[in-house]
Motif scaffolding. Structure first.
Motif: not given
Length: 451
Positions: A77, A80-81, A85-86, A90, A321
């Protein structure tokens, strides 16, 4: 994210700290104590102090991230943060999970191998028998973890009781013997700045840091921690400081009875892997040494229990996720825990415990984590602060950005100290993970193919 919310916040500060500390102790300090003395001689305590300092600095980074994102999976997490996230997040989070599927079983295998090594003090084991014991230990721990989180908290407390009794007995033995402060009084007798900056000191720190690893286990269980904004940082700092005191006291106690010169000679000639058992034998006799060895085996089982518990949540968190293979996201239909993730990690740990030697595993464990996880997270804190500010952070590290700079510098030194062979192994794992991610991203039209 529905599956994440189905995990229940049942672990309080006490249980969280217990699970952290039994993860940290394990077989590590018993196996690495003589190795560090062999590498550092009379300066061995400096390596344990350095390991504690690095763990405390790094715990500041974990605390800020863990309190802000208290979800199952920890670093998955955080990365990713931090990196988007996009976007690149990733890739970073996938690489972390990919490496976890390799290095978490290595950690478990190291505990199982250490268990079989110390069992050799009680029963002579040929190589194939030692490997069979290692594999059996993995199977036993998997059975103990195959249950609800409520029961696991209670089992953790029981296991931690054994850890405290074992370390307490060793430390009290040195105190009663009367010379426990002698190693501290002579810590600078052979002091050399050159040795502190040497590759040998780096190798010694690799071993001590291995023994401290686990202070962040609470972050992997973030989705099951009550009041995580406060309890996650508290749990880590209590764990690091408490274990550092116990490790230093244990080293001083053992070396006050068996000199570091004698232990170093054993290391140089490949003799006596049961230094703590020998320590108890000299103080109390053979029967007590056997009892103490049984307690050390209990500690090894305790650590393996906490390791497998925490890391089984990482592939699970990524799978629900949509960022890892879906099968890892399955929860047990009645016991409500990620059983597929647990079984896969346990299966790999079983194979590794039969295949590798302890000295290779310790270096490999650290090399697998440093670049993507530890350094990646440290840089990630900077990115998150620039993007989101600090107003809503439950915990803010003191003296920012000094802890970040120190952590990155120290981790780079430790990565170098693992040696070129181990660094090459990391590159193979990293490269394979990168290849798998790019194939998956291409098929799903995800970053960087959606730009």
């Amino acid at each position: 994210m529905a599956a994440t919310s189905s995990l229940q916040r049942r672990l309080r500060l006490f249980h969280s700290t217990v699970l952290n500390m039994i993860d940290m102790v394990g077989i590590g300090p018993f196996v690495t104590l003589p190795i560090v003395m062999g590498l550092m001689g009379g300066m061995f305590l400096y390596a344990w102090i350095a390991g504690a300092l690095l763990s405390l600095v790094d715990a500041m980074i974990w605390s800020e991230l863990g309190a802000a994102y208290p979800l199952a999976g920890g670093s998955y997490n955080f990365l990713k943060e931090a990196y988007g996230k996009n976007g690149m997040g990733k890739l970073m989070s996938f690489l972390y999970v990919w490496q976890t599927v390799i290095q978490a079983p290595l950690v478990a295998a190291s505990a199982a191998i250490g268990f079989s090594q110390y069992l050799g003090y009680l029963v002579h084991l040929e190589d194939w028998k030692a490997k069979a014991v290692s594999g059996a230990v993995i199977v036993l721990i998997t059975f103990l973890l195959y249950r609800k989180i409520d029961s696991i908290g209670k089992i953790g407390v029981l296991l931690w009781t054994g850890v405290l009794l074992t370390l307490g007995w060793i430390i009290i033995g040195g105190i009663v013997h009367g010379n426990i402060l002698q190693p501290l009084q002579h810590i600078n007798s052979d002091f050399s700045w050159g040795q502190l900056l040497s590759f040998g000191f780096g190798q010694a720190c690799v071993k001590t840091i291995y023994s401290y690893l686990g202070y962040y286990n609470v972050c992997h269980l973030g989705g099951e921690i009550k009041n995580p904004g406060k309890n996650i940082p508290r749990s880590m700092f209590i764990s690091v400081i408490g274990i550092a005191v116990l490790y230093l006291a244990m080293n001083m106690s053992v070396s006050s009875v068996i000199s570091w010169q004698e232990i170093k000679a054993w290391q140089d000639t490949g003799q006596n892997n049961f230094v703590v058992s020998t320590f108890l034998e000299r103080l109390y006799g053979a029967t007590a040494a056997k009892a103490g060895t049984v307690m050390i085996l209990w500690v090894a089982l305790s650590s393996l229990f906490a390791v497998m518990l925490g890391y089984s949540r990482v592939p699970y968190a990524a799978a629900i996720d949509g960022a890892f293979f879906k099968v890892f996201g399955r929860l047990h239909p009645t016991k409500n825990f990620p059983y597929i993730s647990l079984l896969v990690l346990a299966g790999l740990a079983f194979i590794f415990s039969l295949s590798f030697k302890m000295k290779h595993i310790i270096d490999g464990i650290l090399a697998m984590r440093i670049m993507v996880q530890f350094i990646g997270q440290a840089a990630g804190v900077v990115l998150l602060r620039k993007r989101n500010g600090t107003a809503n952070l439950p915990y803010k590290m003191p003296l920012y950005p000094l802890p970040v700079v120190l952590a990155i510098a120290m981790w780079l030194f430790i990565f170098y100290a693992t040696g070129f062979t181990i660094m090459f192994s990391f590159l193979l794992v990293f490269g394979s993970g990168l290849t798998v991610y790019l194939i998956m991203a291409k098929l799903k039209s995800q970053w960087p193919f959606n730009m």
